[in-house]
Design a protein around this motif. Structure first.
Motif, PDB file in Angstrom:
ATOM      1  N   SER A   8      62.544 -47.203 153.115  1.00 43.41           N
ATOM      2  CA  SER A   8      63.799 -46.435 152.996  1.00 43.41           C
ATOM      3  C   SER A   8      63.563 -45.401 151.897  1.00 43.41           C
ATOM      4  N   GLU A  49      67.602 -36.815 155.503  1.00 42.11           N
ATOM      5  CA  GLU A  49      67.232 -38.017 156.275  1.00 42.11           C
ATOM      6  C   GLU A  49      66.263 -38.887 155.470  1.00 42.11           C
ATOM      7  N   GLN A  50      66.304 -40.168 155.756  1.00 47.16           N
ATOM      8  CA  GLN A  50      65.339 -41.080 155.126  1.00 47.16           C
ATOM      9  C   GLN A  50      64.120 -41.268 156.020  1.00 47.16           C
ATOM     10  N   LYS A  92      57.976 -50.730 157.127  1.00 49.09           N
ATOM     11  CA  LYS A  92      59.375 -50.291 157.087  1.00 49.09           C
ATOM     12  C   LYS A  92      59.663 -49.753 155.688  1.00 49.09           C
ATOM     13  N   SER A 111      65.297 -41.223 159.830  1.00 48.73           N
ATOM     14  CA  SER A 111      66.528 -41.949 160.174  1.00 48.73           C
ATOM     15  C   SER A 111      67.313 -41.266 161.295  1.00 48.73           C
ATOM     16  N   ASN A 112      67.032 -39.990 161.585  1.00 53.24           N
ATOM     17  CA  ASN A 112      67.704 -39.326 162.713  1.00 53.24           C
ATOM     18  C   ASN A 112      66.937 -39.486 164.023  1.00 53.24           C
ATOM     19  N   VAL A 169      62.120 -44.031 157.602  1.00 51.41           N
ATOM     20  CA  VAL A 169      62.418 -45.454 157.814  1.00 51.41           C
ATOM     21  C   VAL A 169      61.167 -46.275 158.136  1.00 51.41           C
TER      22      VAL A 169
END
Ligand SMILES: NC(=O)c1ccc[n+]([C@@H]2O[C@H](COP(=O)([O-])OP(=O)(O)OC[C@H]3O[C@@H](n4cnc5c(N)ncnc54)[C@H](O)[C@@H]3O)[C@@H](O)[C@H]2O)c1
Length: 349
Positions: free
Chosen positions: A348, A187-188, A346, A215-216, A190
């Motif tokens: 990534s 996962e990232q 924010k 990200s999940n 975010v």
């Protein structure tokens, strides 16, 4: 025989010496330190002792352990890899992503590995948390609180000085961030929000709260404070079928409670007098609930070092990769930025 040199013969330098003693084919041969008393300790332990890096890196070493205060890690790692040794560096790997990139470039050029002592991946509390989350025991996880609190207030010695890389984010912070990232390697991150404070130690952070959104949809919160005179759990995990907590840095104190498998909904009895007229916040009927033992964890105290020895022999790659460390350092930098600007950033990562 794997020949090892140690830079920084303090607490962690000697910790690693003791780990090495468990292997017949690993020998600590020398140490470099800038403190006379530590050089004497090294000699007393049967090592050659050097007071300059130049003399130390003339020795033919398969592996160098770097266990100095944090600001020396990058330059010593580069010098050691250039002189032909693999490097096991204490955490934090470096003081910045920029420094880390120079170290990674040197590792690629020289073909020598650079890895970091993130041994808390093998702690029993963390492995119990991973097992419960990964098996879905408490359903879908929404928030993971990972917390380490102390009572003594201030950071001591070099840990209280910014120029040495002091402060708790570079200290416990990198372990706790690493654990969250390794729980969900696919996962990232975010977004990152953070509050990093100097409460009792004037020049460095001795308290922080960092929130990482993955990200999940899972929220990972890491909290460290050097001054808390009441206890809160080391781990608290919210799932949509249950809840887990671990009280300490071990897997034996804590518990898991979850809704029984055949229970579909929740009753709407009005709460007891003590909380007033609430349904939502009233205690659940005991017959709806089951408690589950925290899964036992085997002792993995030597796991990290077993891997290091295999990696030096070319039989394994180091568990802690430069890609993983780079993600961790990016989060550290975003956390400092988020705290300074009082904004959620924010990302990534
Ligand atoms: N992985 C872990 O769980 C863990 C735990 C504690 C500390 N650490 C890390 O280990 C490192 C050392 O911490 P410690 O608690 O052992 O500190 P320490 O103060 O006990 O030891 C540091 C040693 O480095 C020496 N030193 C200082 N500057 C030097 C220099 N320029 N060149 C050579 N030697 C120098 C000191 O004389 C001392 O012997 C830090 O990076 C720290 O973050 C990791």
């Amino acid at each position: 025989m794997i020949k090892v040199g140690i830079i920084g013969f303090g607490y962690m330098g000697q910790f690693h010496l003791n780990k090495m003693k468990q292997f017949d084919d690993v020998k600590a041969v020398c140490a470099f330190d800038n403190d006379e008393s530590k050089l004497k300790d090294a000699k007393d332990a049967g090592l050659e002792a050097y007071d300059t890096l130049e003399k130390f890196i003339e020795q033919e070493l398969d592996l160098v352990i770097i266990a100095t205060p944090n600001q020396w890690h990058a330059q010593y790692a580069i010098a050691c890899m250039q002189s032909g040794s693999h490097v096991l560096c204490e955490k934090p790997a470096t003081m910045s992503v920029k420094e880390l990139d120079e170290v990674i470039a040197c590792s690629e050029e020289t073909g020598k590995f650079f890895t970091v002592h993130q041994q808390r991946r093998f702690d029993s509390d963390y492995r119990a948390i991973c097992e419960v989350i990964n098996k879905g025991t408490i359903g879908n996880v929404t928030t993971i609180e990972s917390r380490v609190l102390g009572e003594r207030g201030v950071c001591f010695g070099w840990r209280a000085e910014p120029e040495y890389g002091g402060g708790m984010l570079y200290d416990w912070g990198v372990h706790l961030i690493d654990q969250i990232l390794m729980l969900y390697p696919g996962e990232q991150v975010v977004s990152v929000n953070a509050r990093i404070l100097s409460i009792l130690t004037p020049k460095v952070d001795d308290f922080f709260e960092i929130t990482m959104m993955l990200s999940n949809g899972v929220c990972g919160k890491v909290i460290v404070g050097t001054f808390a005179l009441q206890k809160l759990p080391r781990w608290f995990v919210f799932g949509d079928r249950g809840t887990m907590k671990l009280d300490n840095l071990c897997s034996t104190e804590g518990g898991i409670a979850r809704i029984k498998g055949d229970v579909e909904g929740f009753d709407s009895v009005v709460g007891q007098k003590v909380i007033g007229p609430s349904r939502t916040m009233a205690p659940l009927k005991p017959e709806y609930l089951e408690t589950i033992a925290v899964p036992e964890q085997e002792n993995m105290d030597m796991e990290f070092w077993n891997n290091i020895v295999a990696a030096v022999k070319g039989e394994a790659v180091p568990y802690v990769t430069t890609e993983q460390i780079r993600r961790q350092m990016l989060i550290v930098e975003k956390a400092f930025e988020a705290s300074k600007t009082n904004q959620t950033i924010k990302t990534s990562i």
